[in-house]
Structure formats: structure tokens, C-alpha cells
Design a protein around this motif. Structure first.
Motif, PDB file in Angstrom:
ATOM      1  N   ALA A 187       0.835  -1.203   0.000  1.00 56.66           N
ATOM      2  CA  ALA A 187       0.000   0.000   0.000  1.00 56.66           C
ATOM      3  C   ALA A 187       0.864   1.245   0.000  1.00 56.66           C
ATOM      4  CB  ALA A 187      -0.925  -0.008   1.209  1.00 56.66           C
ATOM      5  N   GLY A 188       0.282   2.361  -0.441  1.00 58.07           N
ATOM      6  CA  GLY A 188       1.017   3.619  -0.461  1.00 58.07           C
ATOM      7  C   GLY A 188       1.203   4.185   0.931  1.00 58.07           C
ATOM      8  N   GLY A 189       2.141   5.076   1.079  1.00 59.51           N
ATOM      9  CA  GLY A 189       2.399   5.711   2.358  1.00 59.51           C
ATOM     10  C   GLY A 189       3.497   5.066   3.153  1.00 59.51           C
ATOM     11  N   GLY A 190       4.290   4.234   2.527  1.00 64.74           N
ATOM     12  CA  GLY A 190       5.394   3.630   3.246  1.00 64.74           C
ATOM     13  C   GLY A 190       6.542   4.601   3.440  1.00 64.74           C
ATOM     14  N   LEU A 191       7.225   4.479   4.554  1.00 68.89           N
ATOM     15  CA  LEU A 191       8.349   5.359   4.874  1.00 68.89           C
ATOM     16  C   LEU A 191       9.606   4.827   4.204  1.00 68.89           C
ATOM     17  CD1 LEU A 191       9.472   7.756   6.469  1.00 68.89           C
ATOM     18  CD2 LEU A 191       9.807   6.209   8.398  1.00 68.89           C
ATOM     19  N   LYS A 192      10.221   5.665   3.382  1.00 68.87           N
ATOM     20  CA  LYS A 192      11.463   5.279   2.709  1.00 68.87           C
ATOM     21  C   LYS A 192      12.691   5.731   3.486  1.00 68.87           C
ATOM     22  CE  LYS A 192      11.665   6.051  -1.682  1.00 68.87           C
ATOM     23  NZ  LYS A 192      11.582   6.735  -2.982  1.00 68.87           N
ATOM     24  N   ARG A 193      12.627   6.929   4.019  1.00 72.64           N
ATOM     25  CA  ARG A 193      13.797   7.473   4.719  1.00 72.64           C
ATOM     26  C   ARG A 193      13.335   8.575   5.644  1.00 72.64           C
ATOM     27  NH1 ARG A 193      17.785  11.460   3.620  1.00 72.64           N
ATOM     28  NH2 ARG A 193      19.855  10.901   4.366  1.00 72.64           N
ATOM     29  N   LEU A 194      13.965   8.659   6.806  1.00 75.40           N
ATOM     30  CA  LEU A 194      13.606   9.650   7.814  1.00 75.40           C
ATOM     31  C   LEU A 194      14.862  10.370   8.277  1.00 75.40           C
ATOM     32  CD1 LEU A 194      11.382  10.882   9.598  1.00 75.40           C
ATOM     33  CD2 LEU A 194      11.847   9.089  11.272  1.00 75.40           C
ATOM     34  N   SER A 195      14.795  11.695   8.264  1.00 74.40           N
ATOM     35  CA  SER A 195      15.915  12.535   8.718  1.00 74.40           C
ATOM     36  C   SER A 195      15.414  13.420   9.843  1.00 74.40           C
ATOM     37  CB  SER A 195      16.455  13.398   7.571  1.00 74.40           C
ATOM     38  OG  SER A 195      16.909  12.579   6.505  1.00 74.40           O
TER      39      SER A 195
END
Length: 544
Positions: free
Chosen positions: A368-376
């Protein structure tokens, strides 16, 4: 004759005012006038303060509200060019509750109460028009209940029903919103209004609802749903909410250590809103036969004889040989054995087929959409405040162990993942303190509450001074004169003389001396004794 500009007073009026009873009546009338003036001043000082009851109401509601206020004997007045209705401050809430019980104000829109006033014999077309007006009014009232909407108008286009499918048309709706100053509607609120209207009208699709604000902006434009980065407003809001949630979690866990005002955190999330579906079919390597499961097994066996034909050709040849009749003698046996015919030579074949189960894995994956790819995440922590030996506040940086502790806490709060490529930067620095805003002290005489108190005090003081002056200068002397008895005129003073039947009044001047007045009185008594008798009779009657 009276000179120019002089008012001629009738003789009978002058006689009445010169008498004791006339003077008393005139004094009493004057005292009543002064008391009336004092009462007017007192009522002016007790005039109530008016407050706004309702504002920005329609003319229909205004007339109904004024009629109810008159029935309840509540004073009212208009303000702001008729745009507001004022009532006494102590009766504002009472009037609002009583008017609310009457359903006022109803607003500029007419709802289903329009159907209550149906006239007998109304046509079907008129009933349909009234029903549509009622629907529009009810929808407008529902939309106006939103906090950002000041007023709303709804227009419904409801086509007639047709028995032909090709001629059937879908209903449409148009909504005009008048928003409060400084208020705006986001995409979710606009979508909520669209679905509210679409759900209230049968067979109305949300695509056929148009919303426009008071500035002519089309709010329900579906062609502008995607932003420059390819995300629609809902996705942008989701990213912003997620970033704010991460920053709030970090600040909430670090604040008890360094203080609520000594930490700032910001997060940047890279979201993947693409949706993907994947089907995987995999096979494992073959295992040993003993460890494999048999799916099916098939075995076949066949025999084939190879003896050559012999004997005389004919039917007898094709028949099987008869058993031997001659006994067979076997050495060492007493009874002769029977003869055993020789077996013919044959070929035998066996086939066996075994099918084993093959390992197979089928996997369907849907992301599904809305997945976290990278967090800074970036965190700034202020220096710690300490008190020096001289009693002054000193800012000192945190120790390396404290920085490490804060970093570990932040990683746990943000959900740090090295495989995902997350980054974290914690900086310990002194915050720049903003200079305190110096608000100049307002003099006491310029403060609003002081001005209001002075106005009220001046109002009551002026009222008290006016009442005191009216009482001391006018009312009290009048009451004193009314209470006093009139004194007899001294001899030689001016007297009112009445000449026969003519009734003409004349006064002797007061500046003349006693002898001259006495001689004139004697002369008048000798010439016209009846006048003197009347004067004496008047004196005697005034003292009875």
C-alpha cells in the motif's frame, strides 16, 4: 396701551396671580415642574447600558424579533446602521433564551417549515418548487453550522423523471459560500461539504457538486488535486502530520531532561505513496527419494512365450497336448511318478512409474502507499543553566555522556533504522534569547477602565449637582413660599385700585412717600368711596 414688544396680561389673570390662592397655585405648579425636571434627570442617570442582542440578521428575522421584544416589554434600539439590535445588558441572555424558544432567528434561508403553510388546491408543480426550496434551505443551514462559514446558498437542479433511459439526467448542485474574514477551507473540508450535499439529494454524484466562495474561487476543482511533487493535498497533509508527530515525540521525551523550552526538533520524511502488487512462484531443489512425498505410482508387468510349433499340421496340432499316460519311474521311489511335460520358454517385462511431489511456493505481495522510505531528524538542545558562585546564571554545554544519552533516546523515539538510511543529528548549542518586549506603562488616566469609571462617576456627579441646584435654588424657595402666609400690605404701599365697572387695574408707584400716598388715598375715598370699600373688603377677605 402697551408698548411694542410688551405682552398684555389680562386683568383677571393679574387679579388671580395677585391673590393668595393664585400665588399658591402658581407656586405649586412651579414646584411640580421642578420635580418633573428632577425626575427626568434621575431617569437619565439610571438609563441602562445596551448590549448587542443579534447582528447581521435578515429583515424577516428582524421584524419577528422586534415583534417578540414588544410582546415581552423589553426595550430595544438599533445600532451600526440597523445591522445590530441592542437591548439592556441585564436582559440580553433572557431575551436570547426566550427568542430561541420561538425559533428566532431562523436565518435568511427557508427550510421545511415552508411545507407547513401549503395552501389548499396547490398544484403539483408548486409543491415540487416548495420542496426544492425547502431542500436548498435545509442544506444551507447545515453548511452554515460549520465554524468557517458565515453564510451559504445552495442551488439544486433536479430534472424531471423520465421513463426513457436515454433521456434521464443526473441532478446537479451549486454552493456559494461566504466565509468569515481570515478563514479558509482546506481540501478535506471542501470534500466534506461536497459529500454532505451529494448524500442529501437522491442520485446526486459528488462530481456534480460545485462549490464557490465569495471571491469567485472554485473550491471543488478536482483537476488541481496534484501538487508540483506529484502528491495530492491529502498526501501532503499526511506527510506533514507524520513529521510533526515525530518531532512532538522527540520533544516530549527530551523535555523532562533539559526543559520544555530548551529543545527543538524537526523531522523530514520521505514517503513512498506508490502501490505495487507482486506474484512470486518458486521451486525448491530436489530432495532424496526417501524424504520426498509420492504423488502417484504406476506398475505394469507383461509376459511373452517363445516355443516353436511342432506336430502334424491340422486341427490336432493346434490343440494342447494330452497328458501323458505312461508312468514315470524315478529311482528310489516305489510308486512311479507321473510324467511332467516340459514348460515352454517365455519373456517377462515389468514397468514401474513413481511421481513425487515437487516443492512449490506461490506468494502474492501487495504494498500500500504511504510507506516510509527514509527519515531525517535534526535536534537542537540548549545549554544547561547553572548558577555561578556570584549568583549569576551561567550557560554551560552538556557533557558527552549526556549528548550520547539524548541521541539514544531520540533514536528510540523516531524509530531509527540504519538499513533504511535514516539520519540523525543532535547539536548542543546556546539558544539566542529574544529581547524582552518593553511595553510602556499606560498612565492611569489613559487606561480604559479608568476612563469608563470617570465617565460613570462624572455622569452621576453631574446628575447629583443638577438635582441639588434644582432643589436649593428653585424647589426649596417655592415650598417655603407656599408654606408662608401672605402679609398685609403696609399703609402707603402700592395698592390695587379697581375703577367702577370698567375693571381697569392700576398701581400706585412704590417710590412715593407716605404723605403723598395718603393724600391720594383720601382723595380717591372722597371721590369714589365704593372703590375704597372694595379694597378694604379684599384685604379683610384675604386674612380670614
Amino acid at each position: 396701551m402697551a408698548g411694542a414688544g410688551e405682552m398684555v396680561v389680562p386683568a383677571n389673570v393679574m387679579d388671580f396671580t395677585r391673590t393668595a390662592g393664585g400665588r399658591k397655585i402658581m407656586l405649586m405648579l412651579g414646584a411640580a415642574a421642578v420635580i418633573a425636571i428632577m425626575a427626568a434627570v434621575w431617569l437619565w442617570g439610571q438609563q441602562p447600558t445596551y448590549r448587542v442582542l443579534f447582528a447581521n440578521f435578515s429583515d424577516r428575522d428582524g421584524g419577528a424579533i422586534v415583534a417578540e421584544l414588544e410582546k415581552m416589554n423589553i426595550p430595544y434600539k438599533y445600532a451600526e446602521g440597523g445591522g445590530a439590535l441592542l437591548v439592556p445588558a441585564d436582559r440580553v441572555h433572557d431575551a436570547r433564551l426566550k427568542l430561541a424558544a420561538q425559533g428566532l432567528p431562523k436565518g435568511g434561508n427557508v427550510g421545511f417549515e415552508l411545507m407547513e403553510n401549503q395552501k389548499l388546491g396547490a398544484s403539483q408543480f408548486l409543491e415540487q418548487v416548495n420542496f426544492q426550496r425547502a431542500m436548498e434551505g435545509e442544506l444551507a443551514r447545515s453548511i452554515e453550522s460549520l465554524s468557517a462559514v458565515q453564510a451559504a446558498r445552495v442551488h439544486l437542479a433536479m430534472p424531471k423523471d423520465s421513463i426513457f433511459v436515454s433521456e434521464q439526467k443526473q441532478p446537479t448542485a451549486s454552493v456559494l459560500l461566504n466565509l468569515h474574514p481570515g478563514r479558509v477551507l482546506d481540501a478535506q473540508q471542501v470534500s466534506a461539504i461536497v459529500h454532505l450535499v451529494a448524500s442529501s439529494v437522491p442520485e446526486l454524484s459528488p462530481k456534480n457538486v460545485t462549490i464557490v466562495d465569495q471571491n469567485g474561487n472554485l473550491l471543488s476543482d478536482t483537476t488541481r488535486t496534484a501538487s508540483a511533487n506529484g502528491m495530492d493535498p491529502s498526501q501532503v497533509k499526511y506527510v506533514q502530520d507524520y513529521q510533526q508527530s515525530v518531532a512532538k515525540r522527540i520533544e516530549s521525551i527530551i523535555s523532562p531532561i533539559v526543559g520544555a523550552e530548551n529543545v527543538r526538533a524537526e523531522a523530514t520524511a520521505d514517503m513512498d505513496f506508490s502501490r505495487s502488487e507482486q506474484a512470486v512462484e518458486s521451486y525448491k531443489p530436489n530432495q532424496t527419494p526417501d524424504a520426498m512425498a509420492i504423488r502417484s505410482q504406476q506398475t505394469s508387468e507383461s509376459q511373452n512365450g517363445s516355443a516353436s510349433p511342432s506336430g502334424v499340421p491340422g486341427a490336432l496340432t493346434n490343440q494342447p497336448p494330452a497328458p501323458a499316460t505312461a508312468p514315470i519311474t524315478v529311482p528310489g521311489q516305489k510308486t512311479p511318478a507321473a510324467a511332467v511335460p516340459a514348460a515352454p520358454a517365455t519373456n517377462t517385462r515389468k514397468d514401474s512409474t513413481v511421481n513425487y511431489e515437487v516443492d512449490k511456493t506461490i506468494q502474492y505481495v501487495q504494498k500500500a502507499g504511504g510507506g516510509l522510505k527514509r527519515l531525517s531528524v535534526a535536534v537542537v538542545v540548549n545549554y544547561r543553566k547553572t548558577v555561578g558562585k556570584d549568583g549569576k546564571v551561567v550557560m554551560k554545554p552538556l557533557s558527552p555522556s549526556e549528548i550520547t544519552q539524548i541521541t539514544n533516546l531520540v533514536k528510540e523515539a523516531m524509530g531509527y533504522s540504519q538499513e533504511r538510511g535514516d539520519t540523525l543529528n543532535v547539536v548542543n548549542s546556546s539558544f539566542a534569547s529574544e529581547p524582552a518586549e518593553i511595553i510602556p506603562d499606560v498612565p492611569l488616566w489613559k487606561q480604559p477602565q479608568t476612563i469608563d469609571l470617570a465617565l460613570q462617576t462624572g455622569k452621576y456627579l453631574l446628575m447629583a449637582v443638577a438635582l441639588l441646584l434644582l432643589y436649593l435654588r428653585i424647589l426649596k424657595p417655592m415650598l417655603k413660599k407656599i408654606a408662608e402666609s401672605p402679609a398685609l400690605p403696609a399703609p402707603g404701599h402700592d395698592a390695587l385700585l379697581q375703577h367702577g365697572a370698567t375693571g381697569e387695574m392700576m398701581a400706585l408707584p412704590g417710590q412715593r412717600n407716605y404723605q403723598e400716598n395718603l393724600s391720594r388715598a383720601q382723595k380717591l375715598a372722597s371721590e369714589d368711596p365704593r372703590v375704597v370699600a372694595n379694597i378694604v373688603k379684599t384685604w379683610v377677605g384675604s386674612h380670614e
